[in-house]
Design a protein around this motif. Structure first.
Motif, PDB file in Angstrom:
ATOM      1  N   ARG A 139      35.165  46.434  47.588  1.00 26.95           N
ATOM      2  CA  ARG A 139      36.551  46.531  48.069  1.00 26.95           C
ATOM      3  C   ARG A 139      36.789  47.876  48.758  1.00 26.95           C
ATOM      4  N   LYS A 143      37.767  48.559  52.610  1.00 31.22           N
ATOM      5  CA  LYS A 143      38.948  49.360  52.950  1.00 31.22           C
ATOM      6  C   LYS A 143      38.575  50.469  53.936  1.00 31.22           C
ATOM      7  N   LEU A 178      43.375  43.695  53.101  1.00 32.73           N
ATOM      8  CA  LEU A 178      42.878  43.585  51.727  1.00 32.73           C
ATOM      9  C   LEU A 178      43.382  42.317  51.052  1.00 32.73           C
ATOM     10  N   TYR A 182      40.133  40.057  52.145  1.00 34.59           N
ATOM     11  CA  TYR A 182      39.155  40.450  51.118  1.00 34.59           C
ATOM     12  C   TYR A 182      39.450  39.818  49.760  1.00 34.59           C
ATOM     13  N   ASP A 183      40.666  39.977  49.283  1.00 34.25           N
ATOM     14  CA  ASP A 183      40.995  39.472  47.941  1.00 34.25           C
ATOM     15  C   ASP A 183      40.952  37.946  47.854  1.00 34.25           C
ATOM     16  N   HIS A 186      36.503  37.119  49.193  1.00 39.68           N
ATOM     17  CA  HIS A 186      35.298  37.814  48.749  1.00 39.68           C
ATOM     18  C   HIS A 186      34.675  37.087  47.569  1.00 39.68           C
TER      19      HIS A 186
END
Length: 190
Positions: A139, A143, A178, A182-183, A186
């Motif tokens: 993460r 970022k 994010l 990503y959240d 992923h």
């Protein structure tokens, strides 16, 4: 290798050969800035294989190498200018265009690319800003990649004088990347 298609004939013309094309970052590692009576100059400190190729690059790109060596934080900008075949002058032509940051994400492969596009989602300016696979990053690494991409987009927008694009390179958008990419996507592979 990179090609462009000729309009008149439809044939391909080689733009660059990636096997032999030098990049500013690679050349800069073999150079140093030397103080002179007139300021500073770039000096090649390399005598190995293909030294003449490096010397030609230094002679042709003295100004960019000087800026690069004096401002190493702008390395991504100079690399992007090379890969996208842009110059500060060619970027100025896009000053008044309504440009956006474009994100392409494949939920199956988890590959993400960002670039500068027009309102019709047509990529502009040649090269992507970033291309990653989110599963290969933590993460924090994701970022940092987004921060670096936004800094690059900001530097490009300043160089071209495009205020609209500069607003889109706002650092607050990192939170959106994010949570929205990503959240959600992923794969926690440990």
């Amino acid at each position: 290798m990179e090609f462009k298609q000729e309009v008149e004939t439809g044939t391909f013309k080689i733009v660059s050969n990636t096997d032999t094309t030098l990049k500013i970052k690679e050349v800069a590692t073999k150079c140093r800035l030397v103080k002179t009576d007139n300021g500073v100059k770039v000096e090649l400190a390399y005598t190995g294989p293909n030294a003449s190729k490096y010397m030609q690059y230094v002679e042709k790109h003295k100004e960019d190498l000087t800026k690069y060596l004096m401002n190493p934080d702008e390395a991504d900008l100079y690399e992007w200018l090379e890969t996208s075949h842009q110059t500060p002058e060619s970027l100025k032509k896009h000053e008044k265009e309504n440009l956006i940051l474009y994100v392409s994400f494949d939920p199956d492969t988890h590959k993400m690319a960002t670039g500068i596009a027009d309102e019709n989602i047509t990529m502009k300016l040649g090269s992507t800003l970033m291309s990653i696979n989110i599963d290969e990053l933590t993460r924090d690494e994701f970022k940092l990649a987004i921060y670096n991409m936004l800094l690059l987009a900001d530097e490009i927008s300043v160089m071209m004088g495009n205020a609209g694009l500069r607003k889109m390179a706002n650092i607050q958008i990192v939170k959106t990347y994010l949570t929205e990419i990503y959240d959600k996507y992923h794969e926690n592979i440990d």
